[in-house]
Enzyme design. Structure first.
Site, PDB file in Angstrom:
ATOM      1  N   ASP A 111      -0.488 -15.951  32.223  1.00 52.82           N
ATOM      2  CA  ASP A 111       0.839 -15.644  32.735  1.00 52.82           C
ATOM      3  C   ASP A 111       1.523 -16.995  32.947  1.00 52.82           C
ATOM      4  O   ASP A 111       0.934 -18.036  32.685  1.00 52.82           O
ATOM      5  CB  ASP A 111       0.688 -14.880  34.061  1.00 52.82           C
ATOM      6  CG  ASP A 111       1.970 -14.159  34.456  1.00 52.82           C
ATOM      7  OD1 ASP A 111       2.976 -14.265  33.734  1.00 52.82           O
ATOM      8  OD2 ASP A 111       1.963 -13.478  35.494  1.00 52.82           O
ATOM      9  N   HIS A 140       0.550  -9.151  36.340  1.00 51.67           N
ATOM     10  CA  HIS A 140      -0.280  -9.727  35.277  1.00 51.67           C
ATOM     11  C   HIS A 140      -1.528  -8.865  35.023  1.00 51.67           C
ATOM     12  O   HIS A 140      -1.866  -8.552  33.881  1.00 51.67           O
ATOM     13  CB  HIS A 140      -0.673 -11.156  35.666  1.00 51.67           C
ATOM     14  CG  HIS A 140      -1.391 -11.888  34.581  1.00 51.67           C
ATOM     15  ND1 HIS A 140      -1.893 -13.146  34.752  1.00 51.67           N
ATOM     16  CD2 HIS A 140      -1.704 -11.541  33.299  1.00 51.67           C
ATOM     17  CE1 HIS A 140      -2.481 -13.545  33.632  1.00 51.67           C
ATOM     18  NE2 HIS A 140      -2.379 -12.587  32.743  1.00 51.67           N
ATOM     19  N   ASP A 168      -9.305 -17.786  37.105  1.00 50.41           N
ATOM     20  CA  ASP A 168      -9.475 -19.167  36.632  1.00 50.41           C
ATOM     21  C   ASP A 168      -9.960 -20.121  37.728  1.00 50.41           C
ATOM     22  O   ASP A 168      -9.670 -21.310  37.686  1.00 50.41           O
ATOM     23  CB  ASP A 168      -8.166 -19.672  36.022  1.00 50.41           C
ATOM     24  CG  ASP A 168      -7.074 -19.781  37.070  1.00 50.41           C
ATOM     25  OD1 ASP A 168      -7.274 -19.271  38.194  1.00 50.41           O
ATOM     26  OD2 ASP A 168      -6.014 -20.374  36.780  1.00 50.41           O
ATOM     27  N   ASP A 169     -10.690 -19.581  38.694  1.00 49.09           N
ATOM     28  CA  ASP A 169     -11.236 -20.479  39.717  1.00 49.09           C
ATOM     29  C   ASP A 169     -12.678 -20.106  40.044  1.00 49.09           C
ATOM     30  O   ASP A 169     -13.139 -20.295  41.149  1.00 49.09           O
ATOM     31  CB  ASP A 169     -10.382 -20.429  40.993  1.00 49.09           C
ATOM     32  CG  ASP A 169     -10.299 -19.028  41.579  1.00 49.09           C
ATOM     33  OD1 ASP A 169     -10.850 -18.093  40.973  1.00 49.09           O
ATOM     34  OD2 ASP A 169      -9.693 -18.875  42.652  1.00 49.09           O
ATOM     35  N   ASP A 215      -5.945  -5.827  45.334  1.00 51.81           N
ATOM     36  CA  ASP A 215      -7.336  -5.657  45.774  1.00 51.81           C
ATOM     37  C   ASP A 215      -7.436  -4.824  47.053  1.00 51.81           C
ATOM     38  O   ASP A 215      -8.332  -3.989  47.187  1.00 51.81           O
ATOM     39  CB  ASP A 215      -8.073  -7.000  45.879  1.00 51.81           C
ATOM     40  CG  ASP A 215      -7.289  -8.059  46.620  1.00 51.81           C
ATOM     41  OD1 ASP A 215      -6.090  -7.847  46.893  1.00 51.81           O
ATOM     42  OD2 ASP A 215      -7.881  -9.101  46.946  1.00 51.81           O
ATOM     43  N   SER A 261      -4.632 -17.561  47.962  1.00 52.76           N
ATOM     44  CA  SER A 261      -5.360 -17.225  49.188  1.00 52.76           C
ATOM     45  C   SER A 261      -5.436 -18.424  50.116  1.00 52.76           C
ATOM     46  O   SER A 261      -5.333 -19.573  49.696  1.00 52.76           O
ATOM     47  CB  SER A 261      -6.759 -16.690  48.880  1.00 52.76           C
ATOM     48  OG  SER A 261      -7.343 -17.395  47.845  1.00 52.76           O
TER      49      SER A 261
END
Ligand SMILES: *[C@@H]1O[C@H](CO)[C@@H](O)[C@H](O)[C@H]1NC(C)=O
Ligand SMILES: *[C@@H]1O[C@H](CO)[C@@H](O)[C@H](O)[C@H]1NC(C)=O
Length: 432
Positions: free
Chosen positions: A128, A174, A196-197, A276, A307
């Site tokens: 994205d 996304h 991606d973490d 979530d 977060s």
């Protein structure tokens, strides 16, 4: 080894054909026949030779074919042994990315490092944000992965008082687009979702391979997660617990697998933000559980995401990433099916010895004995959890890693349950 043998065989065949040719054409004559007689003989011999050569050629081609088949078979067997995972369903990895080049590189590198089979585990990076350097980083991996790009980069409408949570709206949009691609466009049966973490453990793929059939066959399950919310080194059995798996009523996310059927159910009503927590609401969860490991198969290194930083420092950063490769596909995991798991779990908790928080903290418990700390109120739960370093929050009334209200953890050298009293009536959604 095989290659050498094949080569030798080929050389042998050529030599043999040469010998045959010489034998048939160079026969010294003992008599001295007439010229025409001679010519007739030669013609006959040539015909015979042609016949013989063609037979031999057929024989050797079929022999070669057989040997090649054997060689292929052997290569495949070897290949499978090496990669451990036997053939199974295709489980694509969907990696959700945005604008963090270094993070996406770190995530992809580990996913590639441990991937046993490109065909079984295609990696699809969904980007994205339209961030060019991140796109170029992803593209630099060539055909080791596929890149898809979320096309709607328009600004997103966010209620005024939620302006600072805009990131959560973008992420939800996304996810919805990317999961529709996975299931509607590419028509996969299931997906493993990562962001991606995340670092992944060496047996990340093995874990999902082995649990996939359980997820498919038990309708009381709706996900498999690689994450243990209470997976700090001091709260799990790092030494001997790598193969232990649990059921949990709490949706952990952070490296998780879902089926197409679940997306067919959730996709049409997917929320605009906070996906979530929305997933954790009773209307969505509908009493279903996830499988989760004792020792996490993912660890998050992201701090700069949406977060909050304090939560990262206090909890997320300390999650222990499993280091031992557990051959899950070779283990019998049928105990995770509800009809086997629940009676065994209830009995285990029932039979554990009641202990107080103070006694647990004293470090004087008998090794090998299973204990439980009983809670009846939200406050006691929170106080106890906090004192032990466990997560003390609830989502829709469910504590992290909870199953039937019970938190299972490892402290010192003991298995301990933080468990509700015998008169437990189910989760109370007002606990938060
Ligand atoms: C290790 O775990 C297995 C089961 O997961 C158990 O049978 C065994 O007793 C444990 N060993 C120790 C030393 O805790
Ligand atoms: C797997 O374990 C279960 C008990 O949990 C047992 O009933 C079943 O026979 C086992 N299956 C195999 C293939 O060993």
């Amino acid at each position: 080894m095989r290659r050498k043998q094949l080569l030798l065989l080929k050389v042998g065949i050529v030599a043999w054909l040469l010998v045959v040719y010489i034998l048939f054409t160079y026969q010294p004559s003992t008599t001295s026949p007439s010229l025409s007689q001679k010519s007739h003989n030669i013609n006959q011999q040539l015909d015979k030779l042609e016949d013989e050569l063609s037979k031999q050629s057929k024989f050797y081609s079929s022999l070669l074919e057989k040997l090649r088949g054997l060689q292929r078979q052997q290569q495949e067997d070897h290949h499978d042994d090496f990669r451990v995972i036997k053939d199974g369903p295709v489980l694509p990895i969907l990696l959700i990315a945005c604008n963090r080049e270094a993070a996406v590189r770190r995530s992809i590198d580990l996913l590639l490092k441990y991937r046993p089979d490109q065909d079984r585990f295609p990696i699809i990076v969904s980007q994205d944000c339209g961030h060019k350097p991140t796109r170029e980083t992803i593209e630099s991996y060539g055909d080791q992965l596929s890149l898809i790009q979320q096309p709607d980069l328009s600004d997103i409408e966010v209620p005024l008082k939620e302006r600072k949570f805009k990131g959560y709206f973008l992420i939800a949009r996304h996810y919805k687009w990317a999961l529709n691609q996975i299931f509607q466009k590419f028509d996969y049966e299931a997906v493993i979702i990562v962001e991606d973490d995340l670092d992944v453990a060496p047996d990340f793929y093995e874990y999902f391979s082995a649990t996939y059939p359980i997820l498919r066959s038990d309708p009381t399950l709706w996900c498999v997660s690689a994450w243990n919310d209470n997976g700090k080194a001091g709260l799990v059995d790092v030494k001997n617990g790598s193969s232990i798996l649990y059921r949990t009523d709490f949706f952990p996310g952070l490296g998780w697998m879902m089926t197409k059927e679940l997306w067919d159910e959730l996709g049409p009503k997917w929320p605009r933000s906070y996906w979530d927590d929305w997933v954790r609401a009773p209307e969505q969860r509908a009493n279903r559980a996830c499988i989760r490991p004792e020792v996490s198969r993912t660890r998050t290194f992201g701090k700069k995401g949406v977060s909050n930083g304090l939560f990262y420092e206090k909890h997320l950063k300390q999650i222990h990433l499993n280091e031992v490769f557990v051959p899950f596909t070779k283990l019998n995991l049928s105990h995770l099916h509800q009809e086997q798991y629940d009676p065994a779990f209830e009995k285990e908790v029932q039979n554990s010895q009641v202990v107080s928080l103070t006694e647990v903290k004293s470090g004087r418990l008998t090794q090998g004995v299973k204990y439980k700390i009983v809670y009846h109120t939200k406050d006691v739960f929170k106080r106890t959890a906090k004192a032990l370093g466990l997560m003390d929050d609830f989502k829709a009334g469910v504590p992290r890693t909870g199953y039937k209200g019970v938190i299972s953890f490892f402290y010192g050298n003991n298995r301990i349950f933080l468990a509700p009293g015998n008169n437990w009536q189910g989760y109370n959604p007002s606990w938060s």
